[in-house]
Design a protein around this motif. Structure first.
Motif, PDB file in Angstrom:
ATOM      1  N   THR A 221     -16.013  16.560  41.637  1.00 18.54           N
ATOM      2  CA  THR A 221     -16.758  17.491  42.661  1.00 18.54           C
ATOM      3  C   THR A 221     -17.957  16.811  43.330  1.00 18.54           C
ATOM      4  N   VAL A 222     -18.106  17.238  44.499  1.00 16.33           N
ATOM      5  CA  VAL A 222     -19.202  16.782  45.216  1.00 16.33           C
ATOM      6  C   VAL A 222     -20.259  17.778  45.756  1.00 16.33           C
ATOM      7  N   SER A 223     -21.407  17.724  45.495  1.00 15.19           N
ATOM      8  CA  SER A 223     -22.589  18.806  46.084  1.00 15.19           C
ATOM      9  C   SER A 223     -23.476  18.206  46.851  1.00 15.19           C
ATOM     10  N   LEU A 224     -23.967  18.453  47.929  1.00 12.11           N
ATOM     11  CA  LEU A 224     -25.156  18.145  48.661  1.00 12.11           C
ATOM     12  C   LEU A 224     -26.346  18.875  48.756  1.00 12.11           C
ATOM     13  N   GLY A 225     -27.228  18.555  48.264  1.00 11.27           N
ATOM     14  CA  GLY A 225     -28.781  19.288  48.595  1.00 11.27           C
ATOM     15  C   GLY A 225     -29.726  18.702  49.232  1.00 11.27           C
ATOM     16  N   LYS A 226     -30.358  19.655  50.127  1.00 12.43           N
ATOM     17  CA  LYS A 226     -31.568  19.382  50.779  1.00 12.43           C
ATOM     18  C   LYS A 226     -32.677  18.962  50.022  1.00 12.43           C
ATOM     19  N   LYS A 227     -33.398  18.182  50.811  1.00  8.00           N
ATOM     20  CA  LYS A 227     -34.644  17.837  50.190  1.00  8.00           C
ATOM     21  C   LYS A 227     -35.658  17.836  51.614  1.00  8.00           C
ATOM     22  N   LEU A 228     -36.015  16.668  52.280  1.00  5.04           N
ATOM     23  CA  LEU A 228     -36.944  16.610  53.284  1.00  5.04           C
ATOM     24  C   LEU A 228     -35.976  17.013  54.761  1.00  5.04           C
ATOM     25  N   GLN A 229     -36.510  17.941  55.367  1.00  4.33           N
ATOM     26  CA  GLN A 229     -35.811  18.334  56.624  1.00  4.33           C
ATOM     27  C   GLN A 229     -36.651  18.267  57.655  1.00  4.33           C
ATOM     28  N   GLY A 230     -36.242  17.214  58.635  1.00  5.47           N
ATOM     29  CA  GLY A 230     -37.074  17.370  59.899  1.00  5.47           C
ATOM     30  C   GLY A 230     -38.699  16.903  59.897  1.00  5.47           C
ATOM     31  N   VAL A 231     -38.795  16.316  58.907  1.00  6.66           N
ATOM     32  CA  VAL A 231     -40.227  15.912  58.705  1.00  6.66           C
ATOM     33  C   VAL A 231     -40.531  14.867  59.711  1.00  6.66           C
ATOM     34  N   VAL A 232     -41.749  15.194  60.468  1.00  6.77           N
ATOM     35  CA  VAL A 232     -42.233  14.273  61.781  1.00  6.77           C
ATOM     36  C   VAL A 232     -43.309  13.244  61.273  1.00  6.77           C
ATOM     37  N   THR A 233     -43.008  11.959  61.434  1.00 14.70           N
ATOM     38  CA  THR A 233     -43.891  11.154  61.431  1.00 14.70           C
ATOM     39  C   THR A 233     -44.339  10.507  62.749  1.00 14.70           C
ATOM     40  N   GLN A 234     -45.083   9.504  62.971  1.00 17.62           N
ATOM     41  CA  GLN A 234     -45.383   8.906  64.006  1.00 17.62           C
ATOM     42  C   GLN A 234     -44.417   8.690  65.015  1.00 17.62           C
ATOM     43  N   ASP A 235     -43.403   7.721  64.555  1.00 22.12           N
ATOM     44  CA  ASP A 235     -42.323   7.459  65.191  1.00 22.12           C
ATOM     45  C   ASP A 235     -41.008   7.867  65.003  1.00 22.12           C
ATOM     46  N   HIS A 236     -40.821   8.546  63.987  1.00 20.69           N
ATOM     47  CA  HIS A 236     -39.475   9.095  63.429  1.00 20.69           C
ATOM     48  C   HIS A 236     -39.471  10.406  62.943  1.00 20.69           C
ATOM     49  N   ILE A 237     -38.112  10.975  62.825  1.00 19.71           N
ATOM     50  CA  ILE A 237     -37.809  12.487  62.303  1.00 19.71           C
ATOM     51  C   ILE A 237     -36.845  11.964  60.838  1.00 19.71           C
ATOM     52  N   ILE A 238     -37.446  12.733  59.784  1.00 18.04           N
ATOM     53  CA  ILE A 238     -36.716  11.894  58.678  1.00 18.04           C
ATOM     54  C   ILE A 238     -36.125  13.215  57.931  1.00 18.04           C
ATOM     55  N   TYR A 239     -34.890  12.970  57.599  1.00 11.19           N
ATOM     56  CA  TYR A 239     -34.248  13.970  56.807  1.00 11.19           C
ATOM     57  C   TYR A 239     -33.853  13.138  55.223  1.00 11.19           C
ATOM     58  N   THR A 240     -33.733  13.841  54.362  1.00  7.99           N
ATOM     59  CA  THR A 240     -33.254  13.374  52.835  1.00  7.99           C
ATOM     60  C   THR A 240     -32.494  14.229  52.404  1.00  7.99           C
ATOM     61  N   TYR A 241     -31.308  13.771  51.645  1.00  9.55           N
ATOM     62  CA  TYR A 241     -30.576  14.795  50.868  1.00  9.55           C
ATOM     63  C   TYR A 241     -30.311  14.158  49.439  1.00  9.55           C
ATOM     64  N   SER A 242     -29.847  14.933  48.653  1.00  8.45           N
ATOM     65  CA  SER A 242     -29.433  14.459  47.343  1.00  8.45           C
ATOM     66  C   SER A 242     -27.819  14.631  47.329  1.00  8.45           C
ATOM     67  N   LEU A 243     -27.098  13.692  46.945  1.00 11.28           N
ATOM     68  CA  LEU A 243     -25.679  13.734  46.774  1.00 11.28           C
ATOM     69  C   LEU A 243     -25.239  13.560  45.481  1.00 11.28           C
ATOM     70  N   GLN A 244     -24.589  14.521  44.741  1.00  8.32           N
ATOM     71  CA  GLN A 244     -24.387  14.489  43.428  1.00  8.32           C
ATOM     72  C   GLN A 244     -22.699  14.678  43.149  1.00  8.32           C
ATOM     73  N   ILE A 245     -22.046  13.693  42.393  1.00  8.12           N
ATOM     74  CA  ILE A 245     -20.678  13.371  42.217  1.00  8.12           C
ATOM     75  C   ILE A 245     -20.447  13.714  40.566  1.00  8.12           C
ATOM     76  N   GLU A 246     -19.851  14.731  40.387  1.00  9.33           N
ATOM     77  CA  GLU A 246     -19.423  14.752  39.264  1.00  9.33           C
ATOM     78  C   GLU A 246     -17.983  14.471  38.900  1.00  9.33           C
ATOM     79  N   ASN A 247     -17.987  13.672  37.857  1.00  4.10           N
ATOM     80  CA  ASN A 247     -16.514  13.109  37.542  1.00  4.10           C
ATOM     81  C   ASN A 247     -16.188  14.029  36.269  1.00  4.10           C
ATOM     82  N   LEU A 248     -14.861  14.708  36.592  1.00 12.26           N
ATOM     83  CA  LEU A 248     -14.151  15.495  35.474  1.00 12.26           C
ATOM     84  C   LEU A 248     -13.022  14.985  34.565  1.00 12.26           C
ATOM     85  N   SER A 249     -13.027  13.574  35.013  1.00 12.11           N
ATOM     86  CA  SER A 249     -11.889  12.736  34.140  1.00 12.11           C
ATOM     87  C   SER A 249     -12.390  12.222  32.945  1.00 12.11           C
ATOM     88  N   ALA A 250     -11.554  11.951  32.144  1.00 11.49           N
ATOM     89  CA  ALA A 250     -12.146  11.238  30.749  1.00 11.49           C
ATOM     90  C   ALA A 250     -12.238   9.723  30.995  1.00 11.49           C
TER      91      ALA A 250
END
Length: 325
Positions: A221-250
């Motif tokens: 399974t794959v899940s995506l979680g939001k962290k920083l969203q549209g944080v404005v710095t002097q020159d950039h807009i920053i987005y960060t996410y956490s990507l979680q992968i769950e391996n269900l096999s043996a």
């Protein structure tokens, strides 16, 4: 040995081995469930729903096909009660009341913990439960659930037995509602006529869909979680996410990650492959730094996560670029 006796012991044995060998088990602590030894996340809830539907329709169908024969042929509690009662009524024990009482209590003390363990194991890892029992881990809720279950089944074995079947068994009441004169007499013939035939076709359809769903499942399974969203710095807009992968096999698996619709002029820090151990999860961070000088737009990024067998899961994120503060 009679067919009835063979069926009784087979179902009784099945009751104990089903959770131990992950034939069917729901693990609420790890948010997983097991069907035919294959592990699934609760994200695959449709497979769990199909399995539960099959179990429900199985009990309803048995009542319609065979009437109350479930009690005498398949019920683990009835089977256990019958043979305990037979043992206690042997000539030697019957003549000595004190010995019969001692044997009754001894059998209850022996089998109540075993039955209680099996019942809790349907909803909790039997291996973890065993460790908590032998270490007397009184801080674990599962340990106390086991104690309560053991006490309950001690009362069931020692005091209630067939009185529970006659007066309190909910399935026994259900059998009266669904059985008719045909189900009491014809048995297997009821599977192929009238309402019984409808139930047979429904069961066949549910089982077919379940087998297909299990055979085509991704084993991860794959899940995506939001962290920083549209944080404005002097020159950039920053987005960060956490990507979680769950391996269900043996087995350990390396997952390849591909990104679609990702502009080449963005500054990004993203993983391209992730190694995940068997029955475990791995989490990676995704960083997107967008130059504020770029005209504002709504960009949809598609993330492709593929395992070693070629199975793929897609996730999408929407990023808005803007020159405004």
């Amino acid at each position: 040995m009679k067919k009835r006796t063979l069926m009784q012991f087979f179902i009784l044995l099945l009751f104990f081995i089903v959770p131990l060998f992950d034939i069917f088990r729901i693990d609420f602590m790890h948010l997983r469930f097991y069907v035919f030894r294959q592990s699934f996340s609760f994200h695959d809830g449709y497979i769990l729903m199909l399995t539960v539907l099959i179990l429900v329709f199985t009990f309803v169908s048995i009542s319609k096909w065979f009437g109350r024969k479930f009690c005498g042929w398949m019920c683990p509690h009835n089977t256990f009660s019958v043979y305990v009662t037979k043992l206690l009524k042997t000539k030697k024990l019957h003549q000595k009341k004190w010995l019969r009482s001692m044997m009754d209590i001894l059998l209850s003390f022996i089998f109540a913990p075993i039955i209680g363990f099996s019942m809790i194991a349907y909803f909790y890892s039997p291996y973890d439960l065993w460790k908590e029992i032998i270490t007397l881990n009184a801080t674990a809720w599962s340990f106390w659930a086991y104690v309560v279950a053991t006490g309950f089944f001690f009362i069931m074995i020692h005091r209630l037995r067939h009185r529970f079947c006659r007066s309190a068994c909910p399935y026994g009441i259900l059998q009266f509602a669904f059985s008719d004169k045909h189900s009491q007499q014809s048995g297997i013939k009821n599977m192929f006529r009238g309402t019984g035939l409808v139930l047979t076709l429904l069961m066949a359809a549910f089982v077919s869909v379940l087998i297909f769903s299990i055979s085509t499942s991704n084993n991860f399974t794959v899940s995506l979680g939001k962290k920083l969203q549209g944080v404005v710095t002097q020159d950039h807009i920053i987005y960060t996410y956490s990507l979680q992968i769950e391996n269900l096999s043996a087995q350990s698996s390396t997952f390849k990650i591909r990104y679609e619709n990702l502009p080449s002029h963005w500054e990004i820090t993203v993983p391209e492959q992730v190694l995940v151990k068997p029955n475990a999860s791995a989490e990676e961070s995704l960083l997107f730094r967008i130059n504020r000088a770029i005209p504002g737009e709504n960009r949809m990024i598609t993330i492709h996560v593929q395992n070693e067998t070629g199975a793929e899961i897609l996730r999408q994120v929407s990023l808005v670029t803007s020159q405004k503060q």
